[in-house]
Design a protein around this motif. Structure first.
Motif, PDB file in Angstrom:
ATOM      1  N   GLU A   1      29.783-103.525 -16.861  1.00 17.75           N
ATOM      2  CA  GLU A   1      28.356-103.414 -16.535  1.00 17.75           C
ATOM      3  C   GLU A   1      27.847-104.588 -15.695  1.00 17.75           C
ATOM      4  OE1 GLU A   1      25.854-101.011 -17.261  1.00 17.75           O
ATOM      5  OE2 GLU A   1      27.685 -99.851 -17.518  1.00 17.75           O
ATOM      6  N   LYS A   2      28.729-105.510 -15.338  1.00 16.36           N
ATOM      7  CA  LYS A   2      28.327-106.701 -14.592  1.00 16.36           C
ATOM      8  C   LYS A   2      27.596-106.350 -13.302  1.00 16.36           C
ATOM      9  CE  LYS A   2      30.259-110.774 -12.292  1.00 16.36           C
ATOM     10  NZ  LYS A   2      31.487-111.557 -12.039  1.00 16.36           N
ATOM     11  N   ASP A   3      28.100-105.369 -12.557  1.00 18.41           N
ATOM     12  CA  ASP A   3      27.465-104.992 -11.292  1.00 18.41           C
ATOM     13  C   ASP A   3      26.044-104.482 -11.506  1.00 18.41           C
ATOM     14  OD1 ASP A   3      29.648-105.790  -9.833  1.00 18.41           O
ATOM     15  OD2 ASP A   3      30.509-103.765  -9.674  1.00 18.41           O
ATOM     16  N   ASN A   4      25.798-103.785 -12.617  1.00 14.73           N
ATOM     17  CA  ASN A   4      24.443-103.312 -12.909  1.00 14.73           C
ATOM     18  C   ASN A   4      23.505-104.479 -13.190  1.00 14.73           C
ATOM     19  OD1 ASN A   4      24.954-100.575 -12.546  1.00 14.73           O
ATOM     20  ND2 ASN A   4      25.608-100.309 -14.658  1.00 14.73           N
ATOM     21  N   VAL A   5      23.992-105.472 -13.927  1.00 13.26           N
ATOM     22  CA  VAL A   5      23.181-106.667 -14.176  1.00 13.26           C
ATOM     23  C   VAL A   5      22.868-107.368 -12.863  1.00 13.26           C
ATOM     24  CG1 VAL A   5      23.163-108.964 -15.228  1.00 13.26           C
ATOM     25  CG2 VAL A   5      24.003-107.009 -16.534  1.00 13.26           C
ATOM     26  N   LEU A   6      23.871-107.518 -12.013  1.00  7.03           N
ATOM     27  CA  LEU A   6      23.657-108.176 -10.723  1.00  7.03           C
ATOM     28  C   LEU A   6      22.684-107.392  -9.852  1.00  7.03           C
ATOM     29  CD1 LEU A   6      27.284-109.411  -9.952  1.00  7.03           C
ATOM     30  CD2 LEU A   6      25.341-110.735 -10.861  1.00  7.03           C
TER      31      LEU A   6
END
Length: 146
Positions: free
Chosen positions: A133-138
């Protein structure tokens, strides 16, 4: 001679203009902006009991991914919240940090999770998500200008 002076001065003005154009001031996001950015990447946002804060909005996607947006009463209160959240990071991660009077950022990750704590002004955006989910947070961070 005039041509020589122009060719020396023109690059200086160009560099100065680039410096001033890239120094725009950041401003803290609102709870509404956070909600829209989080919903745009598939999170459900709910307002939480704020206690002594102005507001707390939690964005969640499943039981293991969450982002929380705190709107504090002052920058000092946000700085304290930022410090407390950093203290709760797992011992297994080594955070990368940026710190200034108006903006602080701490990010870390391990094989399974991504952690992000960002303070801007009197707001704090904290995330603890699965690495997938890192890309969604970014995306949310970029949408807010954090």
């Amino acid at each position: 001679m005039k041509r020589s002076v122009i060719f020396r001065v023109l690059p200086v003005f160009f560099v100065i203009s680039l410096i001033f154009c890239s120094c725009s001031a950041k401003s803290a996001a609102t709870a509404e902006q956070f909600q829209k950015a989080a919903e745009d990447v598939g999170y459900t946002v709910e307002e939480q009991d704020a206690g002594g804060l102005i507001s707390i909005h939690m964005a969640s996607k499943d039981d293991t991914s969450a982002m929380v947006f705190y709107v504090c009463n002052s920058e000092d209160e946000a700085k304290n919240a930022f410090t407390r959240l950093k203290e709760n990071l797992p011992d297994s991660v080594t955070p990368e940090e940026v710190d200034s009077s108006y903006y602080s950022k701490c990010t870390a990750e391990n094989d399974e999770s991504y952690y992000s704590i960002i303070r801007m002004g009197s707001t704090v955006l904290a995330s603890a998500v699965e690495l997938s989910e890192k890309d969604n947070v970014l995306s949310v961070v970029n949408a807010l200008g954090y």
